[in-house]
Design a protein around this motif. Structure first.
Motif, mmCIF file in Angstrom:
data_model
loop_
_atom_site.group_PDB
_atom_site.id
_atom_site.type_symbol
_atom_site.label_atom_id
_atom_site.label_comp_id
_atom_site.label_asym_id
_atom_site.label_seq_id
_atom_site.Cartn_x
_atom_site.Cartn_y
_atom_site.Cartn_z
ATOM 1 N N ALA A 41 1.763 21.223 11.606
ATOM 2 C CA ALA A 41 1.780 20.803 10.203
ATOM 3 C C ALA A 41 0.454 20.149 9.817
ATOM 4 N N LEU A 42 -0.132 19.415 10.780
ATOM 5 C CA LEU A 42 -1.442 18.808 10.523
ATOM 6 C C LEU A 42 -2.496 19.904 10.359
ATOM 7 N N LEU A 43 -2.429 20.886 11.235
ATOM 8 C CA LEU A 43 -3.381 21.997 11.187
ATOM 9 C C LEU A 43 -3.267 22.792 9.893
ATOM 10 N N PHE A 44 -2.019 23.002 9.458
ATOM 11 C CA PHE A 44 -1.784 23.878 8.311
ATOM 12 C C PHE A 44 -1.574 23.115 7.004
ATOM 13 N N ASN A 45 -1.952 21.836 7.040
ATOM 14 C CA ASN A 45 -1.953 21.070 5.784
ATOM 15 C C ASN A 45 -0.606 20.969 5.091
ATOM 16 N N GLN A 46 0.438 20.706 5.855
ATOM 17 C CA GLN A 46 1.776 20.649 5.264
ATOM 18 C C GLN A 46 2.168 19.237 4.832
ATOM 19 N N PHE A 47 1.281 18.282 5.038
ATOM 20 C CA PHE A 47 1.613 16.921 4.609
ATOM 21 C C PHE A 47 1.035 16.649 3.233
ATOM 22 N N LYS A 48 1.730 15.804 2.505
ATOM 23 C CA LYS A 48 1.262 15.456 1.166
ATOM 24 C C LYS A 48 1.610 13.992 0.903
ATOM 25 N N LEU A 49 0.728 13.295 0.216
ATOM 26 C CA LEU A 49 1.065 11.926 -0.155
ATOM 27 C C LEU A 49 1.728 11.926 -1.521
ATOM 28 N N TYR A 50 2.815 11.168 -1.609
ATOM 29 C CA TYR A 50 3.453 10.893 -2.883
ATOM 30 C C TYR A 50 3.074 9.467 -3.291
ATOM 31 N N TYR A 51 3.226 9.183 -4.564
ATOM 32 C CA TYR A 51 2.816 7.874 -5.068
ATOM 33 C C TYR A 51 3.951 7.268 -5.885
ATOM 34 N N GLN A 52 4.302 6.044 -5.534
ATOM 35 C CA GLN A 52 5.344 5.351 -6.291
ATOM 36 C C GLN A 52 4.718 4.162 -7.020
ATOM 37 N N PRO A 53 4.956 4.084 -8.336
ATOM 38 C CA PRO A 53 4.311 3.012 -9.106
ATOM 39 C C PRO A 53 4.777 1.608 -8.706
ATOM 40 N N GLN A 54 3.843 0.678 -8.804
ATOM 41 C CA GLN A 54 4.140 -0.746 -8.670
ATOM 42 C C GLN A 54 3.787 -1.362 -10.022
ATOM 43 N N VAL A 241 4.202 -11.682 -4.241
ATOM 44 C CA VAL A 241 5.486 -11.167 -3.764
ATOM 45 C C VAL A 241 5.892 -9.984 -4.631
ATOM 46 N N ILE A 242 6.328 -8.914 -3.975
ATOM 47 C CA ILE A 242 6.758 -7.718 -4.689
ATOM 48 C C ILE A 242 8.116 -7.299 -4.138
ATOM 49 N N ALA A 243 8.994 -6.880 -5.022
ATOM 50 C CA ALA A 243 10.322 -6.420 -4.605
ATOM 51 C C ALA A 243 10.319 -4.911 -4.559
ATOM 52 N N GLU A 244 10.853 -4.337 -3.484
ATOM 53 C CA GLU A 244 10.958 -2.879 -3.424
ATOM 54 C C GLU A 244 12.416 -2.482 -3.615
ATOM 55 N N GLY A 245 12.634 -1.244 -4.041
ATOM 56 C CA GLY A 245 14.011 -0.758 -4.196
ATOM 57 C C GLY A 245 14.702 -1.277 -5.443
ATOM 58 N N GLY A 259 11.240 -15.732 -10.156
ATOM 59 C CA GLY A 259 9.799 -15.901 -9.971
ATOM 60 C C GLY A 259 9.084 -14.743 -9.296
ATOM 61 N N CYS A 260 9.790 -13.639 -9.077
ATOM 62 C CA CYS A 260 9.130 -12.450 -8.507
ATOM 63 C C CYS A 260 8.650 -11.577 -9.659
ATOM 64 N N LEU A 261 7.328 -11.368 -9.749
ATOM 65 C CA LEU A 261 6.765 -10.754 -10.949
ATOM 66 C C LEU A 261 6.180 -9.363 -10.709
ATOM 67 N N HIS A 262 6.392 -8.830 -9.516
ATOM 68 C CA HIS A 262 5.934 -7.470 -9.224
ATOM 69 C C HIS A 262 7.072 -6.667 -8.623
ATOM 70 N N TYR A 263 7.167 -5.421 -9.073
ATOM 71 C CA TYR A 263 8.333 -4.610 -8.712
ATOM 72 C C TYR A 263 7.931 -3.181 -8.395
ATOM 73 N N GLN A 264 8.788 -2.596 -7.544
ATOM 74 C CA GLN A 264 8.640 -1.184 -7.196
ATOM 75 C C GLN A 264 10.056 -0.662 -6.990
ATOM 76 N N GLY A 265 10.342 0.504 -7.514
ATOM 77 C CA GLY A 265 11.686 1.053 -7.320
ATOM 78 C C GLY A 265 11.978 2.159 -8.305
ATOM 79 N N TYR A 266 13.091 2.830 -8.079
ATOM 80 C CA TYR A 266 13.445 3.984 -8.902
ATOM 81 C C TYR A 266 13.571 3.610 -10.389
ATOM 82 N N TYR A 267 13.915 2.357 -10.676
ATOM 83 C CA TYR A 267 14.026 1.950 -12.085
ATOM 84 C C TYR A 267 12.705 2.189 -12.815
ATOM 85 N N PHE A 268 11.602 2.017 -12.126
ATOM 86 C CA PHE A 268 10.285 2.199 -12.742
ATOM 87 C C PHE A 268 9.712 3.589 -12.465
#
Ligand code: C2E
Ligand code: MG
Ligand code: MG
Ligand code: MG
Length: 279
Positions: A41-54, A241-245, A259-268
């Motif tokens: 998979a490394l040789l044949f370029n089968q990996f891809k990065l996805y990006y999740q917003p914060q 501090v950031i909350a995931e999920g 007091g947690c002011l940064h978030y990551q998760g499907y809601y966003f």
């Protein structure tokens, strides 16, 4: 069959015992087959990065977490939870980790060309085995230099599993990267087993509240107590501090109120390919 078992584990979700869990017995042959597939998979370029917003409290996107996906020609998309453990135990996480570093730095260069994305930060997951390599610092700086990415926009996400090694070695590496502007986030915080005393010694910038706590934050008083504790700890140690999920507005609001002011998760936003992330 290894591939059927993988599908099964994928469907079962994160909190279920997985076929390829190190404690379960996938046969040596199955593991070996998968290792070879990762190599290909490394040789044949089968990996891809996805990006999740914060996002910050105003909902503005401040950055993203890079999450690897395996786009398998026959089996479709394979979750990192099904191949990162095998990549770790086989050592393939080293070439894979370098590929991830390179791809992530290249993404920062793409973002640089658009005023909308030029200032975004990018968080990259680093596995313990990768971090423990004697040349880890060199490898990270090589990727930064090769691509021309701005190290001030890079955060490395580490888990408590790195703490199994010599503390001085960890600090030396973190300090070296920090001196170039690279930041560190402690991923899945609170799920590990180590003592908290390392927090005062390591040059950490951010604690990431694990999604297993965020998930039941509104209904389980124990999860709420742990999340609150992590937020207080971060505040008193002057860490971000950031909350995931984060999946609902109510979870987000609870976190903000505490007091947690940064978030990551499907809601966003879910993790998506670079093109869709830009959109
Ligand atoms: P992680 O670093 O803790 O990443 C967060 C995981 O939570 C991601 O799963 C993400 O898709 C998922 N997630 C985010 N928001 C939500 C939400 O609102 N609800 C739910 N249910 N899930 C959410 P993913 O992409 O499957 O990655 C799983 C794990 O695999 C990561 O956990 C990380 O430990 C590892 N991983 C992923 N990419 C890489 C990588 O490039 N390198 C290394 N070493 N490990 C990686
Ligand atoms: Mg992470
Ligand atoms: Mg995490
Ligand atoms: Mg997690």
């Amino acid at each position: 069959r290894a591939d059927q078992a993988m599908y099964h584990a994928k469907a079962a979700g994160r909190n279920t015992l997985r076929f390829f869990d190190p404690h379960m017995q996938a046969s040596a042959a199955q593991r070996f087959a998968l290792q070879n597939e990762i190599r290909e998979a490394l040789l044949f370029n089968q990996f891809k990065l996805y990006y999740q917003p914060q996002v910050d409290r105003t909902g503005r996107i401040t950055g993203a977490e890079a999450l690897i996906r395996w786009l398998h020609p026959e089996r479709g998309m394979i979750s990192p939870m099904d191949f990162i453990p095998i990549a770790e135990e086989s050592g393939l996480i080293l070439p894979l980790g370098n590929w991830i570093l390179d791809a992530a730095c290249q993404q920062l260069i793409h973002w640089k060309q658009n005023p909308l994305t030029a200032a975004l930060t990018l968080s990259i997951n680093v596995s313990a085995r990768q971090f423990q390599q004697p040349d880890f610092v060199t490898q990270v700086l090589a990727a930064v230099t090769r691509t021309g990415a701005n190290p001030h926009q890079l955060t490395l996400e580490l888990t408590e599993s790195i703490l199994a090694t010599n503390q001085q070695d960890i600090i030396t590496k973190m300090d070296a990267l920090k001196s170039h502007g690279i930041k560190f986030s402690l991923d899945d915080f609170g799920t590990g087993y180590s003592s908290l005393s390392y927090l005062k010694r390591l040059p950490i910038n951010e604690l990431k509240i694990d999604k297993s706590f965020v998930n039941d934050i509104l209904t389980d008083p124990n999860d709420a107590a742990i999340a609150r504790m992590v937020i207080r700890l971060a505040q008193s140690m002057e860490l971000n501090v950031i909350a995931e999920g984060v999946e609902t507005q109510r979870q987000r609001d609870w976190l903000e109120q505490e007091g947690c002011l940064h978030y990551q998760g499907y809601y966003f936003g879910k993790p998506v390919g670079a093109e869709e992330f830009l959109r």
